[in-house]
Motif scaffolding. Structure first.
Motif, PDB file in Angstrom:
ATOM      1  N   ARG A 258       0.863  -1.182   0.000  1.00 56.59           N
ATOM      2  CA  ARG A 258       0.000   0.000   0.000  1.00 56.59           C
ATOM      3  C   ARG A 258       0.898   1.230   0.000  1.00 56.59           C
ATOM      4  N   VAL A 259       0.777   2.051  -1.037  1.00 57.96           N
ATOM      5  CA  VAL A 259       1.560   3.281  -1.149  1.00 57.96           C
ATOM      6  C   VAL A 259       0.602   4.466  -1.034  1.00 57.96           C
ATOM      7  N   TYR A 260       0.872   5.365  -0.085  1.00 53.31           N
ATOM      8  CA  TYR A 260       0.011   6.522   0.152  1.00 53.31           C
ATOM      9  C   TYR A 260       0.506   7.718  -0.658  1.00 53.31           C
ATOM     10  N   PRO A 261      -0.348   8.275  -1.511  1.00 52.95           N
ATOM     11  CA  PRO A 261       0.072   9.413  -2.344  1.00 52.95           C
ATOM     12  C   PRO A 261       0.452  10.634  -1.490  1.00 52.95           C
ATOM     13  N   ASP A 262       1.423  11.386  -1.974  1.00 50.66           N
ATOM     14  CA  ASP A 262       1.823  12.651  -1.332  1.00 50.66           C
ATOM     15  C   ASP A 262       2.129  12.487   0.155  1.00 50.66           C
ATOM     16  N   THR A 263       2.691  11.346   0.527  1.00 42.32           N
ATOM     17  CA  THR A 263       2.936  11.023   1.931  1.00 42.32           C
ATOM     18  C   THR A 263       4.421  10.777   2.147  1.00 42.32           C
ATOM     19  N   PRO A 264       5.012  11.410   3.175  1.00 40.91           N
ATOM     20  CA  PRO A 264       6.455  11.287   3.388  1.00 40.91           C
ATOM     21  C   PRO A 264       6.833  10.074   4.219  1.00 40.91           C
ATOM     22  N   HIS A 265       8.119   9.912   4.364  1.00 38.72           N
ATOM     23  CA  HIS A 265       8.666   8.914   5.282  1.00 38.72           C
ATOM     24  C   HIS A 265       8.219   9.241   6.703  1.00 38.72           C
ATOM     25  N   GLY A 266       8.056   8.210   7.538  1.00 39.62           N
ATOM     26  CA  GLY A 266       7.719   8.433   8.945  1.00 39.62           C
ATOM     27  C   GLY A 266       6.311   8.941   9.161  1.00 39.62           C
ATOM     28  N   PHE A 267       5.379   8.571   8.297  1.00 34.56           N
ATOM     29  CA  PHE A 267       4.038   9.155   8.398  1.00 34.56           C
ATOM     30  C   PHE A 267       3.245   8.650   9.591  1.00 34.56           C
ATOM     31  N   ASN A 268       3.690   7.580  10.238  1.00 34.74           N
ATOM     32  CA  ASN A 268       3.005   7.119  11.460  1.00 34.74           C
ATOM     33  C   ASN A 268       3.623   7.689  12.729  1.00 34.74           C
ATOM     34  N   ALA A 269       4.732   8.388  12.614  1.00 33.75           N
ATOM     35  CA  ALA A 269       5.454   8.894  13.791  1.00 33.75           C
ATOM     36  C   ALA A 269       4.793  10.177  14.279  1.00 33.75           C
ATOM     37  N   ASP A 270       3.793  10.051  15.130  1.00 35.20           N
ATOM     38  CA  ASP A 270       3.002  11.211  15.539  1.00 35.20           C
ATOM     39  C   ASP A 270       3.777  12.210  16.387  1.00 35.20           C
ATOM     40  N   TYR A 271       4.970  11.855  16.814  1.00 36.14           N
ATOM     41  CA  TYR A 271       5.807  12.785  17.576  1.00 36.14           C
ATOM     42  C   TYR A 271       6.689  13.628  16.661  1.00 36.14           C
ATOM     43  N   ARG A 272       6.638  13.382  15.349  1.00 33.30           N
ATOM     44  CA  ARG A 272       7.484  14.086  14.395  1.00 33.30           C
ATOM     45  C   ARG A 272       6.649  14.878  13.388  1.00 33.30           C
ATOM     46  N   PRO A 273       7.249  15.907  12.784  1.00 30.10           N
ATOM     47  CA  PRO A 273       6.502  16.697  11.784  1.00 30.10           C
ATOM     48  C   PRO A 273       6.069  15.903  10.565  1.00 30.10           C
ATOM     49  N   SER A 274       6.653  14.725  10.345  1.00 30.30           N
ATOM     50  CA  SER A 274       6.302  13.889   9.190  1.00 30.30           C
ATOM     51  C   SER A 274       4.942  13.206   9.337  1.00 30.30           C
ATOM     52  N   TYR A 275       4.336  13.268  10.496  1.00 31.10           N
ATOM     53  CA  TYR A 275       3.093  12.544  10.751  1.00 31.10           C
ATOM     54  C   TYR A 275       1.977  12.990   9.807  1.00 31.10           C
ATOM     55  N   ARG A 276       1.260  12.011   9.264  1.00 30.19           N
ATOM     56  CA  ARG A 276       0.094  12.261   8.431  1.00 30.19           C
ATOM     57  C   ARG A 276      -1.056  11.433   8.988  1.00 30.19           C
ATOM     58  N   LYS A 277      -1.981  12.105   9.635  1.00 29.96           N
ATOM     59  CA  LYS A 277      -3.028  11.439  10.400  1.00 29.96           C
ATOM     60  C   LYS A 277      -3.858  10.469   9.558  1.00 29.96           C
ATOM     61  N   ALA A 278      -4.336  10.905   8.413  1.00 34.48           N
ATOM     62  CA  ALA A 278      -5.225  10.046   7.615  1.00 34.48           C
ATOM     63  C   ALA A 278      -4.506   8.786   7.153  1.00 34.48           C
ATOM     64  N   ALA A 279      -3.290   8.940   6.649  1.00 36.39           N
ATOM     65  CA  ALA A 279      -2.533   7.775   6.190  1.00 36.39           C
ATOM     66  C   ALA A 279      -2.208   6.852   7.352  1.00 36.39           C
ATOM     67  N   ALA A 280      -1.817   7.439   8.499  1.00 37.15           N
ATOM     68  CA  ALA A 280      -1.455   6.628   9.660  1.00 37.15           C
ATOM     69  C   ALA A 280      -2.642   5.811  10.157  1.00 37.15           C
ATOM     70  N   GLU A 281      -3.808   6.418  10.219  1.00 36.47           N
ATOM     71  CA  GLU A 281      -4.981   5.707  10.714  1.00 36.47           C
ATOM     72  C   GLU A 281      -5.418   4.613   9.745  1.00 36.47           C
ATOM     73  N   ASP A 282      -5.376   4.902   8.447  1.00 37.14           N
ATOM     74  CA  ASP A 282      -5.726   3.886   7.470  1.00 37.14           C
ATOM     75  C   ASP A 282      -4.744   2.722   7.528  1.00 37.14           C
ATOM     76  N   ALA A 283      -3.448   3.039   7.626  1.00 38.10           N
ATOM     77  CA  ALA A 283      -2.424   1.991   7.661  1.00 38.10           C
ATOM     78  C   ALA A 283      -2.545   1.141   8.919  1.00 38.10           C
ATOM     79  N   TRP A 284      -2.859   1.756  10.051  1.00 42.84           N
ATOM     80  CA  TRP A 284      -3.028   1.000  11.293  1.00 42.84           C
ATOM     81  C   TRP A 284      -4.189   0.009  11.163  1.00 42.84           C
ATOM     82  N   ALA A 285      -5.286   0.457  10.580  1.00 47.35           N
ATOM     83  CA  ALA A 285      -6.430  -0.436  10.386  1.00 47.35           C
ATOM     84  C   ALA A 285      -6.079  -1.581   9.430  1.00 47.35           C
TER      85      ALA A 285
END
Length: 297
Positions: A258-285
């Motif tokens: 699964r590749v998330y468009p327009d999404t950077p490295h570390g998108f699940n790291a909510d403690y970092r500026p790279s976090y992307r909420k929508a991608a992280a939540e979808d990937a966790w599910a």
């Protein structure tokens, strides 16, 4: 932000080729709070409470002593599916601990061993180049795989106050460097049921103690693997990941990407500026569904 600069794709040797590290453990306990090596985006940090859980720092018997680690499981006594949680390069800090608690809330016994405890005190390191030079580049893959085996044995044999792991329902997941190591562990342990790699590099330059890339091991996967990647990850080209997936599939392995468009490295790291909420939540599910769909739920 890239965790490993040029080193993130290095891979493990055959177990017989590299001796295990025998020296003592440098980190005897886990760091408190977050890593000092990256800025923390306080407003978006997720905190998962420990209500209804057994959770805390543990000691994991391993080669040369015991490793510190963090584990969390439902408080009710029982046998739970196990998830080995593989850290980034920054150590088992508060974000990794929180991921363990999230998994425990979902019904898992999650354990994150401090895999670099023999090599340096990550709690004191304040910049990525130092971590790479002094710790990551010196970590033999054979040792890492053996320590993950030790963590699995601890989870299924000792566990947390009556919360034990089920050896027949063993999963692994990891983030960045841990994502790369997830590919390698999935090619290492025949008892593994399922794997999920979050933005783990698959290429790189081999070294004597890390002589194979994750792509090299792709055809040897022993468990179904889900890869979660960002299309805007400047350090991990999507075609490189797609080639590793194709290699695994050509060998008859079950792999989903699964590749998330327009999404950077570390998108699940909510403690970092790279976090992307929508991608992280979808990937966790997707991760939880992948676990359940392949015998670890």
């Amino acid at each position: 932000m890239q965790d490993l600069l040029g080193l993130d794709g290095l891979a493990r040797p055959p177990l017989a080729a590299t001796p295990l590290v025998r020296r003592g453990v440098v980190m005897t306990s886990l760091m408190v709070g977050f890593t000092l090596a990256v800025p923390v985006a306080e407003a978006q940090v997720i905190h998962t409470d420990g209500a209804g859980l057994n959770a805390g720092e543990v000691r994991i018997p391993a080669t040369g002593g015991s490793l510190p680690g963090y584990a969390a499981a439902p408080a009710a006594p029982g046998r739970y599916p196990v998830v080995l949680v593989i850290e980034e390069i920054f150590g088992v800090h508060e974000h990794i601990k929180d991921l363990c608690r999230r998994l425990a809330k979902a019904g898992y016994l999650a354990v994150a061993p401090e895999l670099y405890a023999r090599l340096g005190d990550l709690s004191t390191m304040t910049d990525v180049p130092t971590i790479i030079r002094d710790v990551i580049s010196k970590a033999p893959d054979a040792q890492l795989l053996a320590d993950l085996d030790s963590a699995a044995a601890w989870a299924t044999g000792t566990g947390l106050s009556g919360s034990l792991g089920d050896p027949a329902r063993l999963a692994v997941t990891g983030f960045c460097r841990g994502g790369r190591n997830t590919w390698l562990y999935a090619a290492h342990n025949p008892a593994l049921k399922v794997a999920v790699a979050w933005y783990g590099p698959v290429g790189g330059t081999p070294s004597p103690i890390q002589p194979r890339t994750a792509a090299d091991a792709a055809a040897e996967l022993k468990a179904p693997l889900l890869g979660l990647y960002g299309a805007a990850d400047t350090g991990i080209p999507v075609p490189e990941v797609e080639a590793a997936v194709a290699r695994a599939r050509a060998a008859g392995k079950t792999v989903e990407l699964r590749v998330y468009p327009d999404t950077p490295h570390g998108f699940n790291a909510d403690y970092r500026p790279s976090y992307r909420k929508a991608a992280a939540e979808d990937a966790w599910a997707r991760m939880l569904a992948w676990f359940r769909g392949h015998g670890a739920g």
